[in-house]
Design a protein around this motif. Structure first.
Motif, short mmCIF file in Angstrom:
data_model
loop_
_atom_site.label_atom_id
_atom_site.label_comp_id
_atom_site.label_asym_id
_atom_site.label_seq_id
_atom_site.Cartn_x
_atom_site.Cartn_y
_atom_site.Cartn_z
N ARG A 48 0.93 -1.12 -0.11
CA ARG A 48 0.04 0.14 0.08
C ARG A 48 0.84 1.12 -0.02
O ARG A 48 1.86 1.46 0.58
CB ARG A 48 -0.90 -0.01 1.31
CG ARG A 48 -2.04 1.05 1.20
CD ARG A 48 -3.04 0.76 2.17
NE ARG A 48 -3.71 -0.70 2.03
CZ ARG A 48 -4.66 -1.14 2.89
NH1 ARG A 48 -5.45 -0.50 3.58
NH2 ARG A 48 -5.18 -2.44 2.55
N GLU A 49 0.43 2.22 -0.66
CA GLU A 49 1.28 3.44 -0.98
C GLU A 49 0.38 4.58 -0.90
O GLU A 49 -0.71 4.78 -1.12
CB GLU A 49 1.94 3.38 -2.37
CG GLU A 49 1.23 3.61 -3.33
CD GLU A 49 2.03 3.20 -4.89
OE1 GLU A 49 3.03 2.67 -4.88
OE2 GLU A 49 1.41 3.76 -5.94
N PHE A 50 1.12 5.71 -0.15
CA PHE A 50 0.28 7.03 -0.04
C PHE A 50 -0.10 7.80 -1.60
O PHE A 50 1.13 7.70 -2.58
CB PHE A 50 1.26 7.83 0.67
CG PHE A 50 0.78 9.40 0.70
CD1 PHE A 50 1.39 10.21 -0.02
CD2 PHE A 50 -0.12 9.80 1.60
CE1 PHE A 50 1.08 11.77 -0.11
CE2 PHE A 50 -0.87 10.97 1.63
CZ PHE A 50 -0.01 12.23 0.79
N VAL A 51 -1.10 8.20 -1.55
CA VAL A 51 -1.35 8.96 -2.92
C VAL A 51 -1.72 10.29 -2.62
O VAL A 51 -0.98 11.35 -3.37
CB VAL A 51 -2.72 8.30 -3.61
CG1 VAL A 51 -3.16 9.15 -4.75
CG2 VAL A 51 -2.69 6.98 -3.76
N ALA A 52 -2.44 10.88 -1.66
CA ALA A 52 -2.89 12.17 -1.28
C ALA A 52 -3.36 12.24 0.16
O ALA A 52 -4.12 11.32 0.52
CB ALA A 52 -3.61 12.85 -2.38
N SER A 65 3.94 10.82 -8.02
CA SER A 65 3.54 10.12 -8.87
C SER A 65 2.09 10.68 -9.48
O SER A 65 1.75 10.33 -10.40
CB SER A 65 3.23 8.56 -8.74
OG SER A 65 2.51 8.51 -7.50
N VAL A 66 1.57 11.41 -8.57
CA VAL A 66 0.20 11.91 -8.89
C VAL A 66 0.20 13.72 -8.91
O VAL A 66 -1.03 13.94 -9.39
CB VAL A 66 -0.85 11.34 -8.04
CG1 VAL A 66 -0.90 9.94 -8.08
CG2 VAL A 66 -1.07 11.80 -6.40
N LYS A 67 1.11 14.19 -8.56
CA LYS A 67 1.12 15.42 -8.15
C LYS A 67 0.83 16.41 -9.29
O LYS A 67 1.65 15.74 -10.44
CB LYS A 67 2.42 15.77 -7.68
CG LYS A 67 2.45 17.43 -7.14
CD LYS A 67 3.82 17.67 -6.44
CE LYS A 67 4.00 16.85 -5.05
NZ LYS A 67 5.37 17.02 -4.39
N LEU A 83 -11.33 12.64 -4.31
CA LEU A 83 -9.97 12.60 -4.90
C LEU A 83 -10.21 12.57 -6.44
O LEU A 83 -10.64 11.52 -7.02
CB LEU A 83 -9.01 11.37 -4.63
CG LEU A 83 -7.73 11.37 -5.21
CD1 LEU A 83 -6.72 12.38 -4.57
CD2 LEU A 83 -7.06 9.74 -5.14
N GLN A 84 -9.78 13.59 -6.97
CA GLN A 84 -9.98 13.79 -8.35
C GLN A 84 -8.68 13.37 -8.87
O GLN A 84 -7.66 14.05 -8.65
CB GLN A 84 -10.45 15.30 -8.85
CG GLN A 84 -10.58 15.59 -10.19
CD GLN A 84 -11.70 14.79 -10.92
OE1 GLN A 84 -12.88 14.76 -10.49
NE2 GLN A 84 -11.57 14.34 -12.36
N MET A 85 -8.71 12.60 -10.14
CA MET A 85 -7.71 12.06 -10.83
C MET A 85 -7.79 12.20 -12.13
O MET A 85 -8.63 11.63 -12.91
CB MET A 85 -7.34 10.77 -10.32
CG MET A 85 -7.13 10.28 -8.83
SD MET A 85 -6.31 8.67 -8.41
CE MET A 85 -4.73 8.68 -9.28
N PRO A 90 -1.79 3.44 -16.86
CA PRO A 90 -1.96 2.15 -16.10
C PRO A 90 -1.32 1.93 -14.99
O PRO A 90 -1.85 1.13 -14.25
CB PRO A 90 -1.16 1.32 -17.32
CG PRO A 90 -1.50 1.95 -18.78
CD PRO A 90 -1.34 3.33 -18.43
N GLU A 91 -0.22 2.55 -14.53
CA GLU A 91 0.37 2.44 -13.33
C GLU A 91 -0.50 3.01 -12.27
O GLU A 91 -0.08 2.67 -11.01
CB GLU A 91 1.71 3.12 -13.23
CG GLU A 91 2.75 2.61 -14.24
CD GLU A 91 2.52 2.99 -15.78
OE1 GLU A 91 3.01 2.08 -16.66
OE2 GLU A 91 1.63 3.82 -16.14
N ASP A 92 -1.67 3.57 -12.46
CA ASP A 92 -2.68 3.99 -11.45
C ASP A 92 -3.43 3.06 -10.99
O ASP A 92 -4.41 3.14 -10.03
CB ASP A 92 -3.38 5.45 -12.03
CG ASP A 92 -2.49 6.54 -12.21
OD1 ASP A 92 -2.84 7.26 -13.25
OD2 ASP A 92 -1.74 6.86 -11.19
N THR A 93 -3.33 1.97 -11.61
CA THR A 93 -4.38 0.72 -11.37
C THR A 93 -4.07 0.13 -10.30
O THR A 93 -3.05 -0.08 -9.72
CB THR A 93 -3.92 -0.50 -12.43
OG1 THR A 93 -4.59 -0.06 -13.80
CG2 THR A 93 -5.01 -1.68 -11.95
#
Length: 129
Positions: A48-52, A65-67, A83-85, A90-93
């Motif tokens: 598990r990794e941090f997104v925002a 990676s999402v900034k 969370l609006q992305m 594909p790496e966001d899967t």
């Protein structure tokens, strides 16, 4: 006991957008807007990794990676955090999880799973190439 429910996941083509929502209930004695909320994700076969995250003060933080293509926001009246992305790749899967904490922790800890006490069940996001 705070309950969190994520929604908004699904299958999207690369370059598309998704808006994930985290709805909270059970935050008795205080409003959900006083909680720090984080979004994390777990790609297949990975940790598990941090997104925002949005700190209780309103400060926001993003993984590199999402900034620039993601926005976290809070709707205090609805007890939700979104969370609006955009420009998905594909790496966001991954399975995306919402987490919340009523504790006041150092802002430097906002990216750590251990800082959060409440977790949702997750919502699947699949980005096709």
């Amino acid at each position: 006991q705070v309950q969190l429910v994520e929604s908004g996941g699904g299958l999207v083509q690369a370059g598309g957008s998704l808006r994930l929502s985290c709805a909270a209930s059970g935050a008795s004695g205080r409003t959900f807007s006083t909680y720090s909320v984080g979004w994390f994700r777990q790609p297949p076969g990975k940790e598990r990794e941090f997104v925002a995250s949005i700190y209780w003060s309103g400060s926001t933080f993003y993984a590199d990676s999402v900034k620039g293509r993601s926005t976290i926001s809070r709707d205090a009246a609805k007890n939700t955090v979104a969370l609006q992305m955009n420009m998905l790749v594909p790496e966001d899967t991954a399975v995306y999880y919402c987490a919340a904490s009523g504790r006041v922790f150092n802002v430097g800890m906002t990216k750590r799973t251990a800082s959060y006490d409440y977790w949702g069940q997750g919502t699947q996001v699949t980005v096709s190439s």
